[in-house]
Design an enzyme around this catalytic site. Structure first.
Site, PDB file in Angstrom:
ATOM      1  N   GLU A   1      42.938  36.836  40.865  1.00  0.00           N
ATOM      2  CA  GLU A   1      43.097  35.976  39.692  1.00  0.00           C
ATOM      3  C   GLU A   1      44.522  36.110  39.206  1.00  0.00           C
ATOM      4  O   GLU A   1      45.111  37.187  39.292  1.00  0.00           O
ATOM      5  CB  GLU A   1      42.144  36.372  38.554  1.00  0.00           C
ATOM      6  CG  GLU A   1      40.687  36.072  38.804  1.00  0.00           C
ATOM      7  CD  GLU A   1      39.945  37.221  39.473  1.00  0.00           C
ATOM      8  OE1 GLU A   1      38.834  36.997  39.953  1.00  0.00           O
ATOM      9  OE2 GLU A   1      40.496  38.342  39.529  1.00  0.00           O
TER      10      GLU A   1
ATOM     11  N   TYR B   1      52.212  34.203  45.553  1.00  0.00           N
ATOM     12  CA  TYR B   1      50.906  34.036  46.185  1.00  0.00           C
ATOM     13  C   TYR B   1      50.838  32.749  47.004  1.00  0.00           C
ATOM     14  O   TYR B   1      50.286  32.732  48.101  1.00  0.00           O
ATOM     15  CB  TYR B   1      49.796  34.079  45.144  1.00  0.00           C
ATOM     16  CG  TYR B   1      49.748  35.383  44.368  1.00  0.00           C
ATOM     17  CD1 TYR B   1      49.979  36.607  44.992  1.00  0.00           C
ATOM     18  CD2 TYR B   1      49.491  35.392  43.010  1.00  0.00           C
ATOM     19  CE1 TYR B   1      49.952  37.798  44.280  1.00  0.00           C
ATOM     20  CE2 TYR B   1      49.444  36.585  42.287  1.00  0.00           C
ATOM     21  CZ  TYR B   1      49.680  37.771  42.936  1.00  0.00           C
ATOM     22  OH  TYR B   1      49.647  38.944  42.231  1.00  0.00           O
TER      23      TYR B   1
END
Length: 171
Positions: free
Chosen positions: A111, A123
């Site tokens: 998350e 990411y």
């Protein structure tokens, strides 16, 4: 002619309880809502994959990951603000992903706050894709902030973004 000494190579090692004061100091300057000592102690106690990254003798970052059958959940990747933008976050992430594959995980999940643009960029560069949203997941200055749920397929037939791990070995 003066020769400049190369910067010391940053090294990874498992986190120890003796690292927690430094980890907490980094956590407090890096995040508006940092993890507590108890959270880190619990992660160590239950055997989560907890790693620190050192530059010379200075602890500059850390990562925490939980492994389950077929799945790795990356819980925290953090680099001291004074050491960011040097590739350390990518190095920590690469190490966690290599460990995930070695433990036969076929998916890595995490998350991230939508407002954390540097982390999102890292990411996404690694190949993570958005798979969902957790509404009001994070505490924020003015209430709550959503969390983007990101996933990366690591299975043998899946794409793997790194050609070598953080120690220079093939995954």
């Amino acid at each position: 002619m003066s020769a400049r000494a190369p910067e010391p190579r940053a090294g990874l090692r498992p986190m120890r309880e003796g690292d927690l004061e430094t980890v907490l100091a980094i956590e407090r300057v890096a995040y508006t809502h940092p993890w507590t000592r108890g959270i880190f102690e619990d992660c160590l106690r239950v055997g989560y994959s907890c790693w620190v990254l050192e530059e010379g003798r200075e602890l500059v970052g850390y990562g925490v990951m939980m492994m389950a059958v077929g799945e790795a959940h990356i819980l925290n990747v953090c680099v001291s603000p004074g050491h960011q933008r040097r590739g350390y976050g990518a190095r920590l992430l690469a190490h966690l992903l290599v460990l995930s594959r070695r433990h036969h995980a076929d998916t890595a999940l995490l998350e991230v706050r939508p407002s954390n643009r540097p982390a999102l960029a890292l990411y996404r560069k690694a190949g993570f894709n958005e798979v969902g949203v957790r509404r009001g997941y994070y505490p924020a200055a003015n209430g709550r902030e959503d969390a983007l749920i990101l996933a990366l397929h690591l299975g043998p037939d899946g794409w793997y973004p790194f050609t070598e791990d953080a120690e220079g070995r093939e995954p």
